[in-house]
Design a protein around this motif. Structure first.
Motif, mmCIF file in Angstrom:
data_model
loop_
_atom_site.group_PDB
_atom_site.id
_atom_site.type_symbol
_atom_site.label_atom_id
_atom_site.label_comp_id
_atom_site.label_asym_id
_atom_site.label_seq_id
_atom_site.Cartn_x
_atom_site.Cartn_y
_atom_site.Cartn_z
ATOM 1 N N ASN A 526 -37.750 9.318 -19.106
ATOM 2 C CA ASN A 526 -37.065 8.047 -18.855
ATOM 3 C C ASN A 526 -37.718 6.886 -19.591
ATOM 4 O OD1 ASN A 526 -35.254 9.377 -17.271
ATOM 5 N ND2 ASN A 526 -35.999 8.577 -15.321
ATOM 6 N N LEU A 527 -39.060 6.889 -19.651
ATOM 7 C CA LEU A 527 -39.752 5.844 -20.406
ATOM 8 C C LEU A 527 -39.402 5.922 -21.886
ATOM 9 C CD1 LEU A 527 -43.304 5.818 -18.758
ATOM 10 C CD2 LEU A 527 -41.678 3.932 -18.813
ATOM 11 N N ALA A 528 -39.256 7.143 -22.401
ATOM 12 C CA ALA A 528 -38.893 7.316 -23.813
ATOM 13 C C ALA A 528 -37.509 6.726 -24.084
ATOM 14 C CB ALA A 528 -38.931 8.798 -24.180
ATOM 15 N N LEU A 529 -36.577 6.931 -23.156
ATOM 16 C CA LEU A 529 -35.235 6.354 -23.319
ATOM 17 C C LEU A 529 -35.304 4.829 -23.409
ATOM 18 C CD1 LEU A 529 -33.200 8.512 -20.749
ATOM 19 C CD2 LEU A 529 -33.060 8.621 -23.247
ATOM 20 N N PHE A 530 -36.182 4.244 -22.605
ATOM 21 C CA PHE A 530 -36.345 2.790 -22.606
ATOM 22 C C PHE A 530 -37.017 2.323 -23.899
ATOM 23 C CE2 PHE A 530 -38.828 -1.038 -21.384
ATOM 24 C CZ PHE A 530 -37.778 -1.862 -20.990
ATOM 25 N N LYS A 531 -38.114 2.979 -24.275
ATOM 26 C CA LYS A 531 -38.858 2.569 -25.472
ATOM 27 C C LYS A 531 -38.017 2.712 -26.737
ATOM 28 C CE LYS A 531 -43.493 3.637 -23.704
ATOM 29 N NZ LYS A 531 -44.673 4.515 -23.835
ATOM 30 N N GLU A 532 -37.206 3.757 -26.783
ATOM 31 C CA GLU A 532 -36.386 4.004 -27.975
ATOM 32 C C GLU A 532 -35.125 3.142 -28.009
ATOM 33 O OE1 GLU A 532 -35.691 8.170 -27.648
ATOM 34 O OE2 GLU A 532 -37.817 8.676 -27.939
ATOM 35 N N GLY A 533 -34.933 2.316 -26.988
ATOM 36 C CA GLY A 533 -33.794 1.413 -26.975
ATOM 37 C C GLY A 533 -32.495 2.038 -26.528
ATOM 38 N N LYS A 534 -32.556 3.244 -25.993
ATOM 39 C CA LYS A 534 -31.335 3.900 -25.525
ATOM 40 C C LYS A 534 -30.911 3.377 -24.161
ATOM 41 C CE LYS A 534 -32.345 8.081 -28.158
ATOM 42 N NZ LYS A 534 -32.696 9.523 -28.103
#
Length: 691
Positions: A526-534
């Motif tokens: 979930n953090l990756a989705l946020f960091k990647e702008g998704k």
């Protein structure tokens, strides 16, 4: 060997009259098992029994001593009924009431027609009848001295009475010797302080009005003794630590300069000054013990990485310990980005599979990795370093003293750098971190935007939704933090899920959720989705307090912000404003705020100075919550309160510094300190630092 004069103070309480195994156990639970433990068990209040009255003059709720005779006993009709004794003097009658009287106890205490002195609280009912319920003292006139004129009231535990403590303290005071003075004579005269033993006597056995007037002075005197002992103890440990040989590291000026020049940003003057401090420590033959503190976003991490680079170039391994998996992984990524994968970097957390852990442990032991980033797993018995030269502990207040010590003992010569993003108030620095050298990064990088803080009531949800909508249209990201409800984990999850559903209805497929009960894989995904702008909105509990760094995050919304301490609010606010865009922190609050909650929010709105906020947080909450697990290592003050008496603490610190300076001028160590001073350091630290 403990100085001879202290033997009496350190004698065991079971040597006192009437202290058997059971009482000794109870006393140990209450305060300790030695004379000094009971002497420093300070009364919380005093009862003044000097008032002697006739029955007629006794008023409601007065505490007084009456000279009366019993004229009639009314025994209880049932087990639940009281035993009443009608007494009188030549001015009137009063009832003495006993509940749960054992045997014929009242008849023995108050035989008919015999004078007795009774001390207790007068109660007058609606009919004007006067009573003393469960009298505190009943004695014959010849034993009048058995009623204390001024009675101290102690904190108690079941099985120990106030009278028992008074009796024991009186016996102790008759046995102990006064100690030679260690406070400068001019300071004693200036403050009108009594001697050490006289101060104890005034506090525990006040006799008259003068003693009552001097109780505060006596407490002040003993508080100063405790502060001075604390400051000298810390300075002794400081000298002991810094005189221990360490891993000498000669930082390569060329390598360091080359790395700094290739950074995508310029170091601030404050960062450069701190780096000079650290490199000076590393070049010394003695072990480094340094605390690097600074406000959120001030750039501590890059300073730590540059220090790590110096150790690696000198042939040593570096361990970097972080409190969470998220932060540990972020540190590893920062190291890989900055050092261009030039060095082998391992990540060791409790979440690794057993096979991965075995592989990492082997690589560490065989010097196949230069930097080991991890969490608590770093100090496990299975982690065996090849040549550990530098330990960096981030968010050090999140770890207990035992945890830090366990890691440090992986190599007793390794240098230690502690980092804290929670600025430490001066009082805490003196009493809890005085054994460390402290460096501060006080200036944030020039590209950092100051965060605007607004206070908004919870019921203005739609206004907040509109602000979020505007931010998303500008390609900005938003943090939304829900508070924890300590009483119920189930309610925590229900609340955050409810907020997720609500936000998702306004911003479909654009909200991601993170909380402590999720698996590591779920959180990372979930953090990756946020960091990647998704996803534009990260809904979270305080798990994002540290370890999340996104320059495009411009709004921080903290729900029910009145439930948070100032330091935590400041930490959360520090997650935004990390890029070159303007940022806003919205502190949501519920109705009917307490005065303290209002004060917290006003402070957050008025300043972004973390050091000022830390001082205010200390004033409003006290030290416990601010220190976190550091409490397990802080000196336990039994008499003094460093946070209520900072001026007294400063006086003690100055005297300790003067004493150290005098020793240094004579080329002497603290082992050469005067025996009288050793005595009191040992007395208040309740250990012998000089063995």
């Amino acid at each position: 060997m403990r100085p001879e004069i202290l033997f009496s103070y350190f004698a065991n309480l079971d040597t006192l009259s009437g202290v058997g195994a059971k009482t000794s156990t109870l006393l140990n639970k209450l305060c300790g098992n030695r004379y000094i433990d009971l002497l420093t068990h300070i009364p919380t209040n005093y009862i003044d029994r000097r008032l002697k009255l006739s029955v007629k003059a006794a008023g409601n709720n007065m505490i007084a001593t009456l000279n009366i005779k019993a004229i009639k006993h009314i025994k209880p009709a049932t087990l639940k009924s009281p035993w009443k004794v009608i007494c009188q003097d030549n001015t009137g009658q009063i009832n003495i009431v006993f509940f749960h009287a054992f045997g014929n106890y009242p008849e023995k205490q108050l035989p008919l027609s015999e004078e007795r002195l009774i001390s207790g609280k007068i109660v007058i009912d609606e009919f004007g009848n006067k009573s003393i319920i469960q009298p505190d003292y009943i004695v014959s006139p010849k034993d009048e001295n058995k009623i204390p004129l001024i009675e101290p009231i102690y904190p108690l535990t079941a099985g120990i009475t106030n009278k028992a403590i008074m009796k024991l303290v009186q016996e102790i005071l008759s046995k102990i010797k006064d100690l030679p003075e260690w406070i400068p004579e001019n300071l004693i005269k200036q403050n009108n302080w009594p001697t050490f033993k006289e101060a104890l006597r005034i506090i525990h056995l006040p006799k008259n009005s003068q003693d009552l007037d001097n109780i505060n002075k006596a407490l002040e005197r003993l508080s100063y003794d405790e502060f001075l002992s604390n400051q000298l103890s810390i300075k002794f440990l400081h000298q002991k630590n810094y005189n221990s040989l360490g891993c000498k590291i000669e930082p390569s000026d060329f390598q360091l300069l080359n790395t700094i020049q290739n950074l995508p940003f310029n170091l601030t003057s404050s960062q450069k000054e701190v780096l000079v401090d650290i490199n000076k420590d590393l070049k010394s033959k003695f072990r480094m013990f340094r605390l690097l503190q600074g406000d959120v976003g001030c750039g501590k991490t890059i300073v730590a990485i540059l220090a790590a680079l110096s150790a690696i170039e000198a042939g040593y391994q570096v361990a970097i310990m972080a409190p969470t998996d998220i932060l540990a992984k972020q540190h590893k990524q920062s190291l890989c980005d900055l050092l261009k994968n030039k060095y082998n970097i391992a990540l060791l957390t409790g979440k690794e599979t057993e096979a991965n852990k075995r592989k990492i442990h082997d690589d560490i032991k065989n010097n196949k990795v230069s930097i080991i980033v991890g969490t608590h797993a770093l100090f496990s018995e299975k982690t065996d370093f090849y040549n550990l030269g530098l330990i960096i502990i981030d968010e050090q207040h999140k770890f207990g003293v035992k945890q830090r010590t366990a890691l440090a003992m992986k190599n007793p010569k390794c240098n230690i750098l502690l980092m804290s993003a929670t600025p430490i108030p001066r009082t805490l620095a003196l009493t809890s971190y005085g054994d460390l050298n402290i460096s501060k990064i006080e200036k944030a990088p020039d590209n950092r935007q100051e965060v605007k803080t607004c206070i908004i009531q919870n019921n203005r949800f739609k206004d907040i939704v509109e602000a979020i909508n505007r931010a998303i249209k500008q390609d900005n990201k938003i943090y939304w933090v829900c508070p924890l409800i300590e009483e119920s984990e189930k309610l925590d999850l229900e609340n955050i899920q409810h907020r997720y559903d609500e936000l998702n209805s306004y911003f479909p497929n654009n909200v991601v959720i993170v909380h402590g009960k999720m698996s590591n894989e779920e959180k990372e995904g979930n953090l990756a989705l946020f960091k990647e702008g998704k996803k534009s909105i990260l809904l979270s509990t305080t798990v994002i307090e540290v370890g999340v760094n996104d320059p495009n995050a411009t709004i921080m919304i903290i729900e029910n912000s009145e439930r948070f301490g100032l330091a935590q609010l400041h930490q959360l606010r520090g997650r935004i404003g990390r890029g070159n865009k303007a940022a806003t922190c919205l502190l949501m609050y519920s109705a009917n705020l307490t005065e303290i909650a209002k004060e917290r929010l006003k402070i957050m709105r008025s300043t972004t100075d973390g050091f000022l906020i830390a001082e205010k947080d200390l004033e409003l909450r006290g030290a416990g919550e601010i220190l976190g697990e550091r409490q397990s290592g802080i000196e336990c003050f039994k008499i003094s309160d460093p946070f209520k008496n900072p001026t007294l603490l400063s006086l003690a610190n100055n005297q300790a510094l003067t004493l150290i300076k005098n020793l240094q001028e004579q080329n002497k160590s603290l082992q050469n300190i005067d025996d009288n001073i050793k005595n009191l350091i040992c007395l208040f630290s309740q250990s012998n630092l000089f063995d």
